[in-house]
Scaffold this active site. Structure first.
Site, PDB file in Angstrom:
ATOM      1  N   SER A  64       0.615  -1.113  -0.153  1.00 48.56           N
ATOM      2  CA  SER A  64       0.059   0.031   0.001  1.00 48.56           C
ATOM      3  C   SER A  64       0.756   1.386  -0.075  1.00 48.56           C
ATOM      4  CB  SER A  64      -0.919   0.028   1.345  1.00 48.56           C
ATOM      5  OG  SER A  64      -1.471   1.166   1.386  1.00 48.56           O
ATOM      6  N   TYR A  68      -3.219  -0.323  10.112  1.00 45.77           N
ATOM      7  CA  TYR A  68      -3.088  -0.684   8.617  1.00 45.77           C
ATOM      8  C   TYR A  68      -1.744  -0.335   8.141  1.00 45.77           C
ATOM      9  CZ  TYR A  68      -4.277  -1.188   3.844  1.00 45.77           C
ATOM     10  OH  TYR A  68      -4.315  -1.647   2.343  1.00 45.77           O
TER      11      TYR A  68
END
Length: 253
Positions: free
Chosen positions: A134, A147
């Site tokens: 990500s 996250y």
């Protein structure tokens, strides 16, 4: 014939990737905890191999890999570690158990899948692992703290394993997209300021196309979308204080 095993395959990026690779002649294996959506996708793809799987269950991970790879002569051309969860919100407002769940699935689950897949990857010429990273693994992102931490771990694991597994002829890389329009993002109750300012311009199919590109190449990190590519490469040469300044502005409430 090449084969690919996809975790988190029932929807979003995993499902889009399964459809793309199936359309291009690969043998596709589908793994996910969502049995109903998984079965529906498998039927759509002409009865593709599939099995319910919680990637944090080490014994189930071993069994799933043995079952799928056993149908392909003990070989695995590509493992796509796509399973993952996220939760937007202020750090203190999210229960610690939820933070732990994010790390368990996004990091421990990925690690267990990759470790268990080694014997099958090693037995396969041109074998490859693609991890779902990500943009938040490049610089810590507020309102998605655990996250972001998990994607930093994925980035480090990818870089280290890419070097270590060269001796086995196994390529390891990750994808680094910004926000993607998926059910996981759409289902969030909190909108981070970063998302509001950057917007969501990518679809699951865009990331599936990046998986296909990565399967043909050898990049360690593959940033997705031109705006983030510019941010990624500028971040490699700009001073840390400038990166922090930009992220601080993007995430200002």
């Amino acid at each position: 014939m090449d084969n690919i095993l996809i975790t988190g395959a029932a929807s979003g990026i995993g499902a889009a990737t399964a459809r793309l690779f199936h359309a291009r002649g690969w043998q596709v294996g589908l793994l996910d905890v969502n049995q109903a959506e998984l079965a529906s996708l498998a039927e759509e793809l002409g009865g593709a191999w599939h099995a319910p799987l919680d990637v944090t269950d080490a014994a189930a991970v071993q069994q799933a890999l043995a079952d799928f790879c056993g149908q392909h002569g003990g070989q695995l051309r590509l493992l796509f570690n796509c399973a993952g969860i996220l939760r937007f919100g202020h750090f203190e407002d999210i229960e610690s158990a939820e933070h732990a769940r994010i790390l368990n699935i996004n990091v421990l689950g990925l690690l267990q899948m990759t470790h268990a897949a080694f014997r099958y990857l090693k037995a396969t010429p041109g074998a490859q692992v693609i991890n779902m990273g990500s943009a938040s693994g490049l610089y810590g992102t507020p309102h998605m703290v655990s996250y972001s931490a998990s994607k930093f771990a994925v980035r480090g694991l990818t870089e280290a394993l890419e070097l270590e597994w060269r001796r086995h002829g196994i390529r390891v890389g990750d994808l680094m997209p910004p926000f993607v329009r998926t059910p996981m993002v759409d289902g969030q109750r909190f909108e981070p300021p970063t998302l509001r300012r950057l917007g969501v311009t990518l679809k699951a199919e865009d990331i599936a196309a990046a998986v296909w590109q990565q399967a043909q190449g050898a990049a360690v990190h593959r940033p997705v979308s031109w705006p983030f590519k510019l941010m990624y490469w500028s971040g490699q040469v700009s001073p840390a204080w400038l990166n922090r300044l930009v992220m601080g502005w993007l995430s200002r409430e």
